[in-house]
Each structure stands twice: as C-alpha cells, then as structure tokens.
Design a protein around this motif. Structure first.
Motif, PDB file in Angstrom:
ATOM      1  N   GLY A 306       8.392  -3.811  17.245  1.00 23.81           N
ATOM      2  CA  GLY A 306       9.027  -2.530  17.495  1.00 23.81           C
ATOM      3  C   GLY A 306       7.998  -1.485  17.890  1.00 23.81           C
ATOM      4  N   LYS A 307       8.304  -0.240  17.622  1.00 22.81           N
ATOM      5  CA  LYS A 307       7.389   0.810  18.057  1.00 22.81           C
ATOM      6  C   LYS A 307       6.095   0.800  17.269  1.00 22.81           C
ATOM      7  N   CYS A 308       6.091   0.248  16.024  1.00 16.76           N
ATOM      8  CA  CYS A 308       4.825   0.128  15.300  1.00 16.76           C
ATOM      9  C   CYS A 308       3.870  -0.815  16.028  1.00 16.76           C
ATOM     10  N   GLY A 309       4.415  -1.859  16.646  1.00 13.41           N
ATOM     11  CA  GLY A 309       3.583  -2.820  17.337  1.00 13.41           C
ATOM     12  C   GLY A 309       2.937  -2.286  18.599  1.00 13.41           C
ATOM     13  N   ARG A 310       3.555  -1.304  19.237  1.00 13.10           N
ATOM     14  CA  ARG A 310       3.000  -0.756  20.472  1.00 13.10           C
ATOM     15  C   ARG A 310       2.412   0.647  20.289  1.00 13.10           C
ATOM     16  N   CYS A 311       2.315   1.079  19.035  1.00 13.57           N
ATOM     17  CA  CYS A 311       1.873   2.443  18.769  1.00 13.57           C
ATOM     18  C   CYS A 311       0.362   2.572  18.890  1.00 13.57           C
ATOM     19  N   ASP A 312      -0.106   3.680  19.462  1.00 10.60           N
ATOM     20  CA  ASP A 312      -1.539   3.918  19.594  1.00 10.60           C
ATOM     21  C   ASP A 312      -2.177   4.304  18.271  1.00 10.60           C
ATOM     22  N   TYR A 313      -1.369   4.550  17.229  1.00 10.86           N
ATOM     23  CA  TYR A 313      -1.899   4.813  15.887  1.00 10.86           C
ATOM     24  C   TYR A 313      -1.746   3.582  14.983  1.00 10.86           C
ATOM     25  N   ARG A 314      -1.557   2.437  15.584  1.00 14.75           N
ATOM     26  CA  ARG A 314      -1.261   1.210  14.835  1.00 14.75           C
ATOM     27  C   ARG A 314      -2.328   0.882  13.798  1.00 14.75           C
ATOM     28  N   ASP A 315      -3.584   0.966  14.175  1.00 12.05           N
ATOM     29  CA  ASP A 315      -4.661   0.619  13.251  1.00 12.05           C
ATOM     30  C   ASP A 315      -4.911   1.714  12.216  1.00 12.05           C
ATOM     31  N   LEU A 316      -4.589   2.954  12.541  1.00  8.82           N
ATOM     32  CA  LEU A 316      -4.847   4.077  11.639  1.00  8.82           C
ATOM     33  C   LEU A 316      -3.721   4.261  10.630  1.00  8.82           C
ATOM     34  N   ALA A 322       7.102  -1.241   3.356  1.00 15.45           N
ATOM     35  CA  ALA A 322       8.260  -1.267   2.457  1.00 15.45           C
ATOM     36  C   ALA A 322       9.482  -0.673   3.149  1.00 15.45           C
ATOM     37  N   ARG A 323       9.296   0.439   3.849  1.00 17.90           N
ATOM     38  CA  ARG A 323      10.430   1.045   4.553  1.00 17.90           C
ATOM     39  C   ARG A 323      10.914   0.128   5.672  1.00 17.90           C
ATOM     40  N   ALA A 324      10.004  -0.537   6.338  1.00 14.17           N
ATOM     41  CA  ALA A 324      10.404  -1.483   7.375  1.00 14.17           C
ATOM     42  C   ALA A 324      11.245  -2.605   6.765  1.00 14.17           C
ATOM     43  N   TYR A 325      10.817  -3.090   5.611  1.00 13.87           N
ATOM     44  CA  TYR A 325      11.533  -4.174   4.943  1.00 13.87           C
ATOM     45  C   TYR A 325      12.929  -3.734   4.503  1.00 13.87           C
ATOM     46  N   GLU A 340      11.646 -11.551  -4.396  1.00  8.30           N
ATOM     47  CA  GLU A 340      12.043 -12.493  -3.362  1.00  8.30           C
ATOM     48  C   GLU A 340      10.838 -13.272  -2.847  1.00  8.30           C
ATOM     49  N   GLN A 341      11.077 -14.494  -2.440  1.00  9.14           N
ATOM     50  CA  GLN A 341      10.064 -15.261  -1.734  1.00  9.14           C
ATOM     51  C   GLN A 341      10.195 -14.909  -0.248  1.00  9.14           C
ATOM     52  N   PRO A 342       9.169 -14.318   0.356  1.00  8.20           N
ATOM     53  CA  PRO A 342       9.299 -13.854   1.734  1.00  8.20           C
ATOM     54  C   PRO A 342       9.044 -14.956   2.758  1.00  8.20           C
ATOM     55  N   VAL A 343       9.501 -14.716   3.956  1.00  6.10           N
ATOM     56  CA  VAL A 343       9.052 -15.492   5.100  1.00  6.10           C
ATOM     57  C   VAL A 343       7.913 -14.698   5.711  1.00  6.10           C
ATOM     58  N   ALA A 344       6.680 -15.175   5.543  1.00  4.29           N
ATOM     59  CA  ALA A 344       5.507 -14.402   5.941  1.00  4.29           C
ATOM     60  C   ALA A 344       5.566 -14.063   7.420  1.00  4.29           C
ATOM     61  N   GLY A 345       5.299 -12.803   7.716  1.00  2.47           N
ATOM     62  CA  GLY A 345       5.268 -12.369   9.104  1.00  2.47           C
ATOM     63  C   GLY A 345       6.641 -12.148   9.701  1.00  2.47           C
ATOM     64  N   SER A 346       7.683 -12.144   8.873  1.00  6.31           N
ATOM     65  CA  SER A 346       9.030 -11.955   9.392  1.00  6.31           C
ATOM     66  C   SER A 346       9.181 -10.548   9.959  1.00  6.31           C
ATOM     67  N   ALA A 347      10.248 -10.371  10.738  1.00  2.51           N
ATOM     68  CA  ALA A 347      10.483  -9.057  11.343  1.00  2.51           C
ATOM     69  C   ALA A 347      10.678  -7.993  10.277  1.00  2.51           C
ATOM     70  N   ASP A 348      11.251  -8.383   9.119  1.00  2.00           N
ATOM     71  CA  ASP A 348      11.457  -7.411   8.057  1.00  2.00           C
ATOM     72  C   ASP A 348      10.130  -6.840   7.569  1.00  2.00           C
ATOM     73  N   ILE A 349       9.146  -7.719   7.352  1.00  2.00           N
ATOM     74  CA  ILE A 349       7.855  -7.287   6.829  1.00  2.00           C
ATOM     75  C   ILE A 349       7.038  -6.565   7.894  1.00  2.00           C
ATOM     76  N   CYS A 350       7.113  -7.039   9.124  1.00  2.00           N
ATOM     77  CA  CYS A 350       6.250  -6.521  10.192  1.00  2.00           C
ATOM     78  C   CYS A 350       7.000  -5.664  11.199  1.00  2.00           C
ATOM     79  N   GLY A 351       8.209  -5.278  10.882  1.00  2.00           N
ATOM     80  CA  GLY A 351       8.993  -4.471  11.805  1.00  2.00           C
ATOM     81  C   GLY A 351       8.561  -3.019  11.838  1.00  2.00           C
ATOM     82  N   GLU A 352       9.260  -2.229  12.630  1.00  2.00           N
ATOM     83  CA  GLU A 352       8.887  -0.827  12.762  1.00  2.00           C
ATOM     84  C   GLU A 352       9.344  -0.027  11.555  1.00  2.00           C
TER      85      GLU A 352
END
Length: 363
Positions: A306-316, A322-325, A340-352
């Motif tokens: 999502g927008k977190c993945g393309r954001c220029d402040y991504r590393d900062l 938690a809010r993404a999840y 919960e047992q997560p699916v690592a790297g799922s869209a919920d954990i790594c989403g915007e």
C-alpha cells in the motif's frame, strides 16, 4: 539515530527496549487498558524460575532496557528478585507502573534491587480527570506520590501519558505538572483500540496529527524530552517542521529494536499487535528474537504494501504495524482469549497504516 532499516540490511539488531507484562493483576480499572488487566491473573503466568531463564535469553541478545510492566508489576511478590537478577546480568531494569503502590519505602527497595528508572502513568493534570480514566479515586495522588518517591530515591522518572482525545492542551498541562515535579522525560501514547479500549469511538487522524504538530513545535527547543508513541508518522511531521532529535529513532520499532513479552511467555512485536513470534517456554528468547519469521518480515521494509510500501518516509516512519493489522479500528481478539499465530509477512502485518494522512507521490 539508529541505523535505517533497508532490504539490504534487514538483519537482527540487538533489541533496545523490551516491555514485559509480568502480571495482569492490577488495582485499577483503566478505560484504555490494552490488556484488560484487573483482579485475575493471566493463565499460565511465568514463574520466578521461568522469568530468570527469560532474562538469561535476553542477556544473549545484548543489554536492552527491560521494562517490568503489567497490569501492575508491583503486585508480583518476586519483582525485586527478577529486577536484581537482571541487574546482575548487566541489563537495564526499569519499572512501568501506575504508581499506586509506590511509596518512599518501596522506592528505596526498588532502587536497592537495581531498578534504574520508572515510567509512571499520569494521564491528566487534575485528580478528577486522571481518576475518571483510571477508574479508582485517589490514583492521581498516588501517581504523584510515586513520582516524588522515585526521584527522592534516585530513580529516574519518565511520565507516560495516554492521549484519549485530540487536545494539545491536555498534553501541555501534564508536561507543566511534570516539570514542577522535576520530570523532563515524557512519552505520549496515542492508543490502538485493543483490550478495554477496543470499542472506543474512532477519532479523526487529522485531528491527532494537529496535536502532534503542536506538541512537537512547543518542545522543539525546550528543556523536556518528549516522544509521541504509537504514532510513527510523528517522524515525518517532525521532518516537515525541520525538527530533529537523535534520541527518537525510527517511528515504528515493533519487532525491529523493540518487542513485548506477554505474561504467559508469548513474544509479540508490540503490546497492541496480538500475534506471537513464539513462546519463551518453547524457545529461548534470543532464538525467537533472531530467527522469528514474523520479526524478519517487520525488519524488511521491502515487504510493506500500500502507500507505506511506496512512501518516501518508509525507512524513517514505517507506519504503525498494529494499526495496519487491525485495519483502522477493526477489533482483534481479547487478550485473555489468547494471541494469534500470524502468517509472517501477510498483508495485515505489512499493509498500509490507515491512521496516516500522508499520500506519497509516485505510482
């Protein structure tokens, strides 16, 4: 400032801070408690011996700050023993408390056990407002007594304030009171709706962003150290305002240089993210920290979507994981029902992060 996380250097760093819910018992009934703490203890809470082994595992990862929290940690009879052992290992042992049981004599005992600092919750500058949020009359007076007791005993104090409404004046009133009490370190929490706060009506992200701007500007050249928490976009806002602070680090540090140990031994990226990277009964803490696929996903900004993945402040910034999840207000399971047992790297954990108002450019 800590080293930026990139896809090329997404290796385990030593943890800087570990928050440990050593108990779920608590004398208060806070409306915003993220673990729904109260009169009952967590199922299968870690014993003294198990806590000692956890500290041994933590010690293998470095010398992080270990925050003994709760619930109310002072309700554990073996708290001093745990603090003393961690101190012996060279860990920086800290207390996270409401201050309800913290009087001058108890502060001296904690100092002797090796407690170096205390984060004391103070949500308002007046007893009426604080006690209403904490659910028990007299809790404000006890928190103020705890601050004074710790300072007199030589224990450093940080005030933790939970901002439940978008009003910069609330923050400033607590800071003014804290300065009168000799405190210069503050964390202002913008809570994720979990635990008893799960049904809290949503508040406009734009309104909270204005609060963050006002607070940062008010203290850009001041004599206090203030960090917004659970609002990683504060790093973007600070950059836009030309404000820097080398002590801040990355906006969201969940699973990167920070994690939480739940009372039953589950290790999660942060207190608001109800997914487990492993349990210290099944695997030593250092192995969980270094090998968890969940933590590996959080340490790789290349997995953000999502927008977190393309954001220029991504590393900062990194966006609040938690809010993404939770999907911008979607309630997760109650803590007493298990993690919960997560699916690592799922869209919920790594989403915007749905709470961020920034719209990055580019495709």
């Amino acid at each position: 400032m800590e080293e930026p996380i990139t896809t090329e250097n997404a290796r385990p760093q030593p943890p800087r801070i570990i928050s440990w819910n050593v108990t779920l018992r608590c004398p208060l009934a806070c409306s915003h408690c993220y673990v729904d703490a109260g009169g009952r203890e967590a199922a299968r809470v870690l014993s003294t011996g198990e806590a000692i082994r956890v500290l041994d595992g933590i010690n293998k990862t470095g010398s992080p700050v270990v925050v003994l929290s709760g619930g109310e940690p002072l309700m554990r009879d073996d708290l001093d023993e745990i603090a003393r052992y961690g101190t012996k290992l060279g860990l920086r042992m800290v207390l996270g408390t409401s201050g309800y049981f913290l009087n001058p004599g108890r502060a001296e005992q904690l100092k002797a056990s090796g407690i170096r600092a205390a984060a004391i919750s103070l949500d308002a500058a007046t007893p009426q407002e604080h006690d209403a949020l904490r659910g028990v009359s007299g809790s404000w007076e006890r928190a103020v007594r705890a601050i004074r007791s710790c300072r007199d005993a030589g224990i450093a104090v940080q005030i933790n304030m939970t901002s439940l409404r978008p009003d910069a004046g609330d923050v400033e009133s607590v800071v003014r009171l804290g300065k009168e009490l000799g405190v210069r370190d503050y964390q202002v929490f913008f809570p994720v709706p979990t635990g008893r706060a799960r049904d809290t009506p949503p508040v406009s992200p734009q309104a909270y962003e204005e609060v963050i701007k006002k607070v940062l500007l008010a203290h850009r050249d001041g004599d206090v150290n203030l960090r917004p928490t659970c609002a990683p976009q504060f790093r973007r806002i600070a950059t836009e305002l030309g404000i820097t602070n080398p002590a801040w680090g990355r906006g969201c540090i969940a699973g990167i240089t920070y994690c939480r140990i739940y009372a039953n031994g589950d290790v999660t990226p942060c207190p608001y993210l109800p997914v487990t990277a492993g349990n210290v009964r099944d695997m030593p803490f250092d192995e969980i920290w270094n090998t968890s696929p969940l933590f590996g996903a959080l340490r790789d900004p290349g997995r953000l979507t999502g927008k977190c993945g393309r954001c220029d402040y991504r590393d900062l910034c990194g966006g609040c994981r938690a809010r993404a999840y939770h999907g911008g207000g979607k309630a997760g399971p109650r803590w007493c029902d298990g993690l919960e047992q997560p699916v690592a790297g799922s869209a919920d954990i790594c989403g915007e992060d749905p709470w961020c108002t920034y719209e990055p450019g580019g495709p």
